[in-house]
Structures are given as C-alpha cells and as structure tokens.
Design a protein around this motif. Sequence first.
Motif, PDB file in Angstrom:
ATOM      1  N   ILE A   1      -2.438  -2.087  -5.114  1.00  0.00           N
ATOM      2  CA  ILE A   1      -3.060  -2.027  -3.789  1.00  0.00           C
ATOM      3  C   ILE A   1      -4.119  -3.100  -3.603  1.00  0.00           C
ATOM      4  O   ILE A   1      -4.174  -3.766  -2.554  1.00  0.00           O
TER       5      ILE A   1
ATOM      6  N   TYR B   1      -8.089   1.273   3.130  1.00  0.00           N
ATOM      7  CA  TYR B   1      -7.275   1.948   2.124  1.00  0.00           C
ATOM      8  C   TYR B   1      -8.076   3.010   1.367  1.00  0.00           C
ATOM      9  O   TYR B   1      -7.592   4.117   1.130  1.00  0.00           O
TER      10      TYR B   1
ATOM     11  N   TYR C   1       0.819  -1.209   0.000  1.00  0.00           N
ATOM     12  CA  TYR C   1       0.000   0.000   0.000  1.00  0.00           C
ATOM     13  C   TYR C   1       0.856   1.263   0.000  1.00  0.00           C
ATOM     14  O   TYR C   1       0.655   2.167  -0.813  1.00  0.00           O
TER      15      TYR C   1
END
Length: 601
Positions: free
Chosen positions: A356, A382, A268
């Motif tokens: 991601i 996220y 990430y």
Amino acid sequence: MKPRRERKGNENVFRLILSHLIVAAIAFQMGFSFQMIFSESSGEFCPPAPLLIQHPPCSSNLTRSTNATTDINTNSDTDSNTFLKHDHPDPVRSSIFSKEEHVVGMSLVENIEDFRAMYNLGMIKAPAKDERSATILYTSKSSLPSPFSIAKQSNDTTDKDLERNKENMQLPRYTSAANATENCQAVKVILTDKDDDCLAILNGWKASAHIHIFARVGAGEPTKKSDNENTKMKYVHRYYNTLDVAHRWQSVPKDAPIQQGFDLYKDYILSFQKAKEELSPLAHKVAHAGNIESLNGKVIVMTVNLGYAEILENFVCAARSVGMDLTKVLVFATDKETYHLANETLGLTAYYNQEIFGSVPAETPEYFGDPTFARVMMAKVYCMHLTISLGYDILFLDADVTPHRPDMLEFFANNKMKEKDFDMYFQFDHNGAKEQQSYGFNSGLYYTRANKQTIYFFSVFVKMGDMVIHSRSHQQVMIALASEHASLYGLRVNVLDGAEGALFPNGWHYNIQPEFMEAVFSGDKNVYAFHMNWSEDYKTKVEAMQQIGDWYLKKDCRSSNSKSSNLTATQWAQKDCCLVKPIPVCHDPEFPSKALCEKKK
C-alpha cells in the motif's frame, strides 16, 4: 344628530384614513406599495403578518406577551379566503408574492444565533461585520406562521415593538426561528456571501438538492457591472473563479492522474483485506490502552514519511512534556525507516504495509501541493479508511500539530461525543479560497465517529486518487466529498468555530493574528494544540515552530531526511533527546515570536 364624541371619533378616523391614503399615493408615485388594513372594531391599523401580498384580517384581541424570548401570537383561526390583496402592488411584489407563484410570504429572523442553533449546519458563521438576519421565504399559505406572530425584542419595548410592526413597509421580524418556521415541513438553507447575487426559484419535475449557478464570466478577467450588457450569463461550476482561469478546480483530471488514480486504488484494494487483518490487533491494543474508560475505542492516528521524521520526533517530545498518553497513538509509516523510528526508537505503535505505502515518496515535499505532497496525502486517506473500517473513532493529527495540553482526545471523545448531531469535527482552516467552500475545514486535525456514514465516506474517498493527484491536495477533495455526502446521505460535519475554534489555532493565527499569538505565549489562551500549517515549505514550517516555542527536539537527535535515527528507545531516552521546555529561536521578526525578535533596522 350624532353625539359630539361620536362625531369627533369619526372625524379622527376620517383624518387618519385620509392621511394614510395621501402617503400611499405619494409612495405609489415613487415606486413603493403599501397595504393598509383598518379594523373598525379596534380603531387601529393591523400589524403585518408574514405575507407581503395577502394579510389576514385584523384581530381585536391581540395578546401582548412580556416574555422577551418569545413571539406575540393571536388567534390563528382565520379563514384563508378572507385574505386581501394589494390594490396597487409594485412589479416585484406582484410577480413573486402571490398565491399563484413560488413565494407567498417573507419574514426575517433577527436573532441569527437562534436560527443557527435550531438549524445548525456545522459551518463557520460569517464575520460579525457581515452578519444579517435570516430571510425566510414561504412557498405556500400552509407554511406560514400563525397570523400576527410578531417579534418581541425586550420586556421594556413591548409597545414600541408593536407600533413598529404596524408599519407595512417593514418585513415581519422574529426573534425566534421556531416561531418563524413553525408550520414549515422542511427548511432548505442557502448560504451566500455575495451582495450582488440573485436567487431564483423554479418549479422542476422534482426538487433539486443542488444550487445551479449562472455567472457573468469574462475571458479570465473580472467582470465589471458596466460590462453586464455585453457579458452573457454562463453556467459555471461551484468553484468558478474569474480571476484564475487556469485553476486546477476548473478542469477534470487528465489522462495521467486518472491512470495513476487507477493504479493507486488497485494496489490498495488488492491489499486491503490483508492489511486490515494485520492492523486489527495493533488498533485494538491502542484503542483500549490507557486507564480512562471513556477513551476506550478511540484512537489517535498519524501518517508520516521519512521526510517528516523529525517532526514526528518533535511531536513525541512535546506530548511527553505536557503529559499526553502516547499509548493512544497509532502511526502509519509510509517507509521502513520511518516505521523503525516510530516503533523501535520512539516506542510508538506503528504499522507499515509495503504493497500500500511502498510507492509513497519518502522525501520531504519541496512546496505545499507539489506531486510528492499529493501522494503523501493519499496515504492519509488509506490509514483513515483502514482504521475506521475496524470500527474505531479516530482523532487524526498531522505531525506538525504540537500538543499544548494532555487531554486533546478527551475534548472530542468526552465533550463532542455527547453531541449526537455530528459525525465529524474539524479544525477551521481559515482559507477563504473558493475550493474551500462551504465547510473550509482543515484535514490535518479532525475527529470522526465510526458509523455507517463515515465508513462509507472513506470507502469512496480511497477511490478518488485521481482528484487528489490532480488538485495536489486531499483537503479540497475531502471538502467537496463531505458536501456531497452531507446532501446525499445526511453526513453531519461540524467545523469548530468561535471559542471552540480558538482552542485549536493554526498557521493562520501565526500569519494573520499576532495579538492572538501573544495571548498564547502569555498563557492567556489555554489552547489544546497548535497546528503549524499555512507554511510555504518544510524549512519555513520548522523555523516557525521553533519561533513560537513549539520545538522540543534537541539538535543532535534530529533525524535527517535521508537517514532516520538508529537509536533504540532506551538509547534515545538515555541521550535525553527531548527538551523539558522548548527554547524559542527567532528566525523572522515579521512574525510573532516567543523569543526576543527585534526587527532589523
């Protein structure tokens, strides 16, 4: 010889004093302690101030107020050196309520709603049957309210109220939290839900912002009071549960979840800056879409994988049915198929990043809290961090939140934004498990402002993948983190309660509150949305949504879990995939149903 009237007055005073001494002597033998302070000038016994050991002398000019919402105050210019002590204090009061110890006084605020309004924690209040007065402990004489500030209950009970408060057996009672805490420099609020809890106050090198818990914990079995002598107090964490020693919250993550958390965060953070740049124009378009000026800078965010694709389709159908503006929705897809469905077929603004979200499973979780579920939950974190880092206020919705009204975003953006006290607003989950304390919110429907507290909150949250994988839910991790940030940084969290909470019902109402559901079906409850959580698995969730009339997607348009619809937006519209009005279907007669649902004989 003294005049007859004076002799008679003295005799009455003597009898009054003697009667009280007799009562006090009897009470002392029974383990009680009283303090009687008599004023010769007024000929009456003084009402208690908020001290149980030390009282100010009587005041002969007690002013009686007729305002039912305020307390009665007298002249507070009293020399503290004239305070008196109990002649025969009982053990509890002598060891605690004295000037040498931690607490010098105590009172009750009977109007608990007034206390909550002044000291709003944003937390769900106790059930009505468990409501009690707020107990105030005073740690110094300077923190005490003005002497003789006593509670007024109503205009027509002034005299009765004054007489009641003259009885030293009763704690001073206030209707006003402001009066009860008028001289407190800080009010530290403790919430407890146990009748047999004890609260201890100690001096420390510095004050602690945490509550330290010792409990009688047996070897996995509930401890009985009869076993107290054989059970030692043990230091426990805040999620301790004697009924479930194997609970995931009773242990730190093992090596595998820790490593997985490292890997997730590495993927990430290495992609964060690029993803933020890619997302920026999309988020800007959504944030400034629509023609309602007050919604500028506000975004509805959703996270969906292929396993929940048809629930996203159903959300779109429901939103269109009630007239909700879908240009305010930003979908984070965790796979290419879902991105195509959201962007091309449904015409939504969507974003996908392979670095991601590429490792997020595409399938439907087999059950709530399984490993697939946990990985999808991190995707929610996220997408929130990415969006809020761009400075936009966010209404986050799970795909199984079905809109019933078009103005859900307006409720938060217009109504709640006027309240400057809170940074985040959550739906109440109604789950009473220990790991839900103390907020008990649901992470599938919430609104957050973009400010330094919330941006940092999510920047910490993205690092906690190990805990999310370990606990198999990001909701419990989010609650724990919110509690810590509230204490450490002043993050203000509000869980919708009461009438506001009823505007956003969820699976708890479906499972536990059939009368409420009937009111929703009839239109008596005009709710903003319904969140079908509290479902054991995906199949149960869809059937429940169909049963309550929240399923708008036609059968021949439903995407399977392995293949999304390849239709374009025009084709999907031409195929007329959405029902104008849902057709309820009975699946389980044991639960509320908008359709005719007869129980099997």
